[in-house]
Scaffold this motif. Structure first.
Motif: not given
Length: 683
Positions: A174-184, A161-170
């Motif tokens: 007044r602007s914010e971008w965020s991106l995430s990817y998760d696999v489990n 059993q496993g779970d992995g995630m990577v993410y980022g915010k910039w």
């Protein structure tokens, strides 16, 4: 003044202030941690503040770790597996970040250093959605400019059993971008169940069948990705849009059972597969029109495509496939005006959902469902000296069509909430509300599928919404080191959807649901949390009695159960140690008496700079973990089922997380509405 500080609430805090050595920089700083109770938006809220005159707390590297340390009553929080669940069978738990409903990805991407306060609502209003018993809203400070990147990896050392995630915010301006990817994913061969079923036939004789698992395989993999853009002027305007996609695949699971059917002995095999994908578009807008007036709007479009395959050869082979397509639109708008001496809120919610599920094979059917719901509400909330009040009312109209069936329902939703501040340490509150509870779409279809050689499950298009009346009375007492409360909760469900079993002339047993008389629930519990050593050693416990009454058209079932939870947590600089135990959840709903497993865990975590390492030992020394137990108490059908899981017993898991942040912080605007849809309508 920023948006998240303009809501009406009054808190009475018990703050302690100590000079301690900061584990982050080695310097001494004054740290204040606050706990208080109040009313926000008409709901009773417990607020936890993290206020530091120096560096933020370094002992927690993700939000689940912080929530775990709060020892919130009736919640089981697993920092390693990143889950928050209710253990009192009252409903689900909704997590929010700045008012926005958040999943695991958003929770892990949140830097604990950015947290300003945590609001815990144990009596959420209807705007939070159906079946929600608790809401945790985390309010943060946002970077003016900078970035956050990180990863979180969890693996079980004793099972696959496993779970992995990577993410980022910039952030920039007044602007914010965020991106995430998760696999489990997981692969389990250790789950087994045993079942004894006694069928009372039309001639009065009892036909007994034993079903015992010999071998099983369960495996699944899920991918989730989300891209979000947020533009915020915290004094006036917030705009956010996000696009997410989920893909889930559970290919070729199987289960082999040993069947003892009278004098016969044979093996039966079940196989099933499930695959789905779902894109979601979410658009949100907030505008502060004047210092006292604001308008908030949210719209969510969802598409769900599902393909399932099911096979079981007990008695004789039975197979069917489902090709499902679901599309929905959810929209809501709220207007708020801070008048004197109260605040007026009014709004409307509209939802449209269309489902087309094509059943082929032995359960051949084409189900087309359209559901329209319009809901409007208005409420006032204010304060009269030591008394805070909320008075509100809502009305809904539901239009429903399904394969020639057509229904129209109107429901009424009053709500009253009163809170009296006896003094700065003691509060007394009472809440009463009524709301409609709509059936799961799958149970309103006209499809019937076979469960085994003797049983079937059938939908009922004639199901109507039930009316639920909730009463909650609570007394709380809090000091700088002790937090306690006693609560009584009573729920009355009028004309609810309850289990109904029919025996046919050829001795087939059909499970369906019907609107029947009443279900009542009484829950009395107490909670206490105490700092033995402030900010170093904390103990907490809660427990109580749960009494349920089920009044069907042809049966009455009552049941009483006791529950308890206890924990101890030690904070030793960069090291945190915790022990937790509860006795699980016992309940009786309709004709089903259930038990969800007890849970105990020992945990240790170590934080070093931007890294955190956590090790947990769940259900120690229990190699044959009982995951659930169910009894069916129907007069013509008795079943007793016990399920065991080797994977969840004596389980050791390791979590490694890393986060890097750069940028200066400012307060974030809180999102006041959040909508979602994940129901594919498949039986």
């Amino acid at each position: 003044m920023v948006q998240n500080e303009t809501i009406d609430y009054t808190f009475h805090y018990s703050l302690f202030r100590i000079l301690r050595l900061c584990t982050g920089c080695g310097e001494k700083h004054h740290t204040r941690r606050g706990y208080g109770e109040g009313s926000q938006g008409g709901e009773q809220v417990r607020r936890y503040d993290y206020l530091s005159d120096g560096c933020p707390e370094q002992a927690s590297n993700n939000v689940y770790s912080i929530l775990e340390k709060l020892t919130l009553a009736n919640l089981r929080i697993d920092n390693i597996n990143h889950t928050v669940t209710a253990i009192d069978n009252r409903g689900g738990v909704q997590l929010r970040v700045n008012g926005i409903v958040a999943g695991k990805q958003e929770m892990l991407a949140l830097n604990p250093k950015d947290i300003a306060k945590i609001n815990f609502i144990n009596n959420p209003g209807v705007r939070y959605g159906d079946g929600i018993a608790y809401v945790i809203d985390i309010v943060t400070r946002r970077a003016e400019s900078g970035y956050t990147v990180g990863t979180d990896l969890t693996t079980a050392l004793t099972t696959l059993q496993g779970d992995g995630m990577v993410y980022g915010k910039w952030n920039k301006g007044r602007s914010e971008w965020s991106l995430s990817y998760d696999v489990n994913g997981y692969k389990s061969k250790g789950a087994k169940s045993s079942q004894l079923a006694e069928y009372t036939l039309t001639d009065g004789s009892i036909y007994t069948v034993e079903r015992n698992d010999v071998e099983s395989l369960r495996k699944s993999i899920a991918h989730d990705a989300k891209l979000t853009y947020n533009w915020a002027d915290t004094t006036a305007t917030v705009f956010q849009t996000s696009l997410s996609g989920a893909f889930n695949d559970a290919p070729d699971d199987y289960n082999i059972k040993e069947i003892a059917d009278g004098a016969r002995r044979y093996r039966a095999t079940s196989r099933d597969a499930d695959k789905s994908y779902s894109p979601v578009l979410d658009i949100y807008f907030f505008r502060q029109i004047t210092p006292r007036q604001s308008v908030t709007a949210n719209a969510v479009g969802t598409y769900i495509s599902t393909q399932t395959s099911n096979y079981y050869d007990e008695g004789n082979p039975y197979r069917y496939d489902v090709d499902g397509k679901t599309s929905s639109l959810l929209a809501e708008i709220i207007y708020e005006n801070r008048l004197k001496p109260f605040t007026l809120s009014a709004g409307g919610n509209y939802s449209y959902k269309h489902i087309k599920n094509d059943y082929s094979g032995d359960a051949s059917s084409l189900t087309k469902t359209s559901n329209n719901r319009l809901y409007a509400f208005a409420e006032i909330k204010g304060t009269m000296r030591k008394l805070r009040y909320t008075l509100g009312a809502g009305a809904s109209y539901i239009h429903y069509t399904q394969n020639g069936h057509r229904y129209d329902f109107q429901t009424f939703h009053p709500k009253v909430s009163l809170t009296y501040d006896i003094n700065n340490s003691m509060q007394l509150s009472y809440t009463c509300q009524m709301q409609d509870k709509v059936s799961r779409i799958a149970m309103t279809s006209d499809v019937m599928v076979r469960t085994n050689s003797m049983e079937w499950t059938a939908g009922n298009p004639d199901l109507k919404p039930s009316h639920d009346m909730d009463h909650r009375l609570q007394f709380s007492y809090n000091t700088s080191r002790l937090q306690t409360f006693v609560e009584g909760y009573y729920k009355q469900c009028l004309k609810p959807n309850m289990a109904h079993y029919e025996r046919t002339a050829d001795n087939q047993f059909i499970y369906t649901q019907k609107n029947q008389k009443e279900i009542d629930v009484l829950n009395v519990m107490a909670y206490a949390g105490y700092w033995i050593l402030p900010e170093k050693l904390q103990v907490a416990a809660n427990g109580g009695v749960y009494r349920c009454f089920n009044f069907g058209n042809d049966y009455t079932h009552c049941y009483t159960s006791w529950f308890y939870v206890c924990s101890i947590t030690a904070y030793l600089g960069n090291i945190t140690l915790q022990g937790y135990a509860d006795n699980g959840n016992r309940f009786l709903e309709g004709e089903s008496k259930g038990y969800n497993a007890a849970y105990s865990v020992l945990k240790a975590s170590y934080t070093w700079r931007n890294w955190q390492f956590s090790l947990s030992w769940a259900n120690p020394l229990n190699n044959n973990y009982k995951a659930y137990e169910n009894e069916l108490l129907n007069r013509n059908l008795y079943k007793h089922t016990v399920g065991y899981s080797k994977g969840n017993g004596n389980q050791v898991s390791l979590n490694v997380s890393w986060r890097l942040s750069r940028g200066s912080k400012r307060n974030s605007a809180e999102k006041r509405i959040s909508l979602s849809d994940a129901d594919n309508g498949i039986l």
